[in-house]
Design a protein around this motif. Structure first.
Motif, short mmCIF file in Angstrom:
data_model
loop_
_atom_site.label_atom_id
_atom_site.label_comp_id
_atom_site.label_asym_id
_atom_site.label_seq_id
_atom_site.Cartn_x
_atom_site.Cartn_y
_atom_site.Cartn_z
N THR A 1 0.81 -1.31 -0.01
CA THR A 1 -0.19 0.04 -0.05
C THR A 1 0.72 1.27 -0.07
OG1 THR A 1 -1.74 -1.17 1.13
CG2 THR A 1 -2.00 1.14 1.27
N ARG B 1 2.49 1.86 -3.35
CA ARG B 1 1.51 2.28 -4.33
C ARG B 1 1.01 3.95 -4.02
NH1 ARG B 1 0.18 2.81 -9.24
NH2 ARG B 1 -1.99 2.70 -9.83
N GLU C 1 -7.59 5.78 -9.54
CA GLU C 1 -6.65 4.87 -8.88
C GLU C 1 -6.37 4.84 -7.44
OE1 GLU C 1 -4.76 2.22 -10.40
OE2 GLU C 1 -6.15 2.76 -12.32
N LYS D 1 -9.29 2.94 -6.08
CA LYS D 1 -9.24 1.43 -6.16
C LYS D 1 -8.21 0.98 -5.11
CE LYS D 1 -9.38 1.37 -11.27
NZ LYS D 1 -8.58 0.97 -12.45
N LEU D 2 -7.42 1.65 -4.59
CA LEU D 2 -6.45 1.11 -3.54
C LEU D 2 -6.95 1.46 -2.20
CD1 LEU D 2 -3.31 0.65 -2.53
CD2 LEU D 2 -3.03 3.23 -2.64
N LYS E 1 -10.14 0.79 -1.80
CA LYS E 1 -11.21 -0.45 -1.78
C LYS E 1 -10.34 -1.47 -1.69
CE LYS E 1 -14.71 -2.47 -4.81
NZ LYS E 1 -15.53 -2.48 -6.07
N TYR E 2 -9.18 -1.82 -2.13
CA TYR E 2 -8.47 -2.86 -2.28
C TYR E 2 -7.92 -3.26 -0.78
CZ TYR E 2 -4.21 -6.13 -2.97
OH TYR E 2 -3.42 -6.97 -2.77
N ARG F 1 -9.10 -6.42 1.40
CA ARG F 1 -8.03 -7.46 1.76
C ARG F 1 -8.00 -7.33 3.21
NH1 ARG F 1 -3.03 -8.82 -0.68
NH2 ARG F 1 -2.67 -9.56 1.28
#
Length: 309
Positions: free
Chosen positions: A206, A209, A260, A263-264, A266-267, A271
């Motif tokens: 994370t 990113r 983007e 998306k991070l 949410k990811y 997880r």
């Protein structure tokens, strides 16, 4: 964890500490700007070069300022009509802003209810009850970012301005919302070694990113500078057609960064849902809600103490 989150004295003490840290960071950033942007250039460049540099510096700011005026004063543009002076769709700006403010005020009320329900779940609560609460919490945050995505399609600058938040909330705003790595500070302590390893691996991914997205956002700023200089060199810097065309490219890049970042976010949340068990996830989501509401309340405290509300 230490008692009633409405405790005024504790909130005031925390607000003062946060304000001091942020003020120190601002002072250091100002020193860096003064040292590297102007003073170092003054020693490196000759007089003629310094004049050109300062002219470009002023033009850069005015170029962005004009884009902002275009965004605020934009006129409706029909499908058959060529876009010249402005680049946005024909959505009423004030209506957009007011709708988001209303949505957020209602969303905050629901978040308080959600925190109360998450915090009152017994340890031995049935799995079905916990899973229902988890689903409700995830849907609550998904609703917020879905609304932001809709706003981004209409006007990405409104998303990055975060006008619906109070000043303290805006201070913690990162590329359209919560910085995902913050979530790792809210993981409950009752996790086993396997879970800890998975979460640590996710944390490293994370942070990496986040750095990549911050670099891309930096390049968006650099692109604005390049486009501004190119426009100035090619002709009239007030040319509306050129400015609109270049600005559309910037808008597309900003929207891509926002997507983007979403998306991070949410990811990371999903997880964590996989790694943590139901009871741990309830604790985690309660901490997420409490974290945001604490910041929100600190902002309200700041506004009331400054006579701003």
């Amino acid at each position: 964890m230490q008692g009633n989150p409405q405790n005024g004295e504790l909130r005031a003490e925390i607000a003062i500490r946060v304000a001091n840290i942020m003020r120190a960071a601002y002072d250091e950033a100002n020193k860096l700007r003064n040292a590297h942007v102007v003073l170092r250039k003054l020693f490196v460049l000759n007089a003629a070069q310094m004049v050109k540099f300062l002219a470009r510096l002023a033009n850069h700011h005015l170029w962005i300022h004009q884009l902002g005026l275009c965004h605020i004063l934009r006129k409706p543009v029909g499908k058959e009509e060529k876009q010249t002076n402005c680049l946005f769709h024909n959505y009423p700006l004030r209506s957009e802003m007011h709708a988001m403010e209303i949505f957020y005020s209602q969303w905050i009320i629901e978040e308080r209810r959600l925190l109360n329900d998450l915090s009152s779940v017994p340890q031995n609560s049935p799995y079905l009850h916990m899973s229902t609460l988890i689903s409700r919490a995830l849907s609550h945050y998904a609703e917020y970012y879905d609304r932001l995505s809709q706003l981004a399609e209409q006007n990405i600058f409104l998303v990055f301005s975060a006008y619906w938040l109070n000043p303290v909330e805006r201070s913690f705003f990162w590329l359209g919302g919560l910085k995902p790595s913050i979530l790792f500070h809210l993981i409950p302590s009752d996790i086993n070694d396997d879970q800890r390893r998975e979460i640590e691996e996710l944390k490293q991914q994370t942070v990496q990113r986040e750095t990549e997205l911050e670099t891309i956002m930096y390049k968006v700023g650099a692109t604005i500078t390049v486009l501004m200089v190119t426009e100035t060199m090619q002709g009239n810097p007030k040319n509306g057609d050129v400015r609109a065309e270049l600005a559309i490219r910037v808008v597309d890049m900003m929207r891509a960064v926002f997507d983007e970042a979403n998306k991070l976010r949410k990811y990371v949340m999903l997880r964590n849902l996989i790694v943590l068990n139901a009871a741990q996830m309830v604790k985690f989501l309660a901490r997420v809600a409490n974290h945001h509401l604490w910041i929100h309340q600190l902002g309200l405290y700041h506004m009331y103490s400054m006579g701003l509300a």
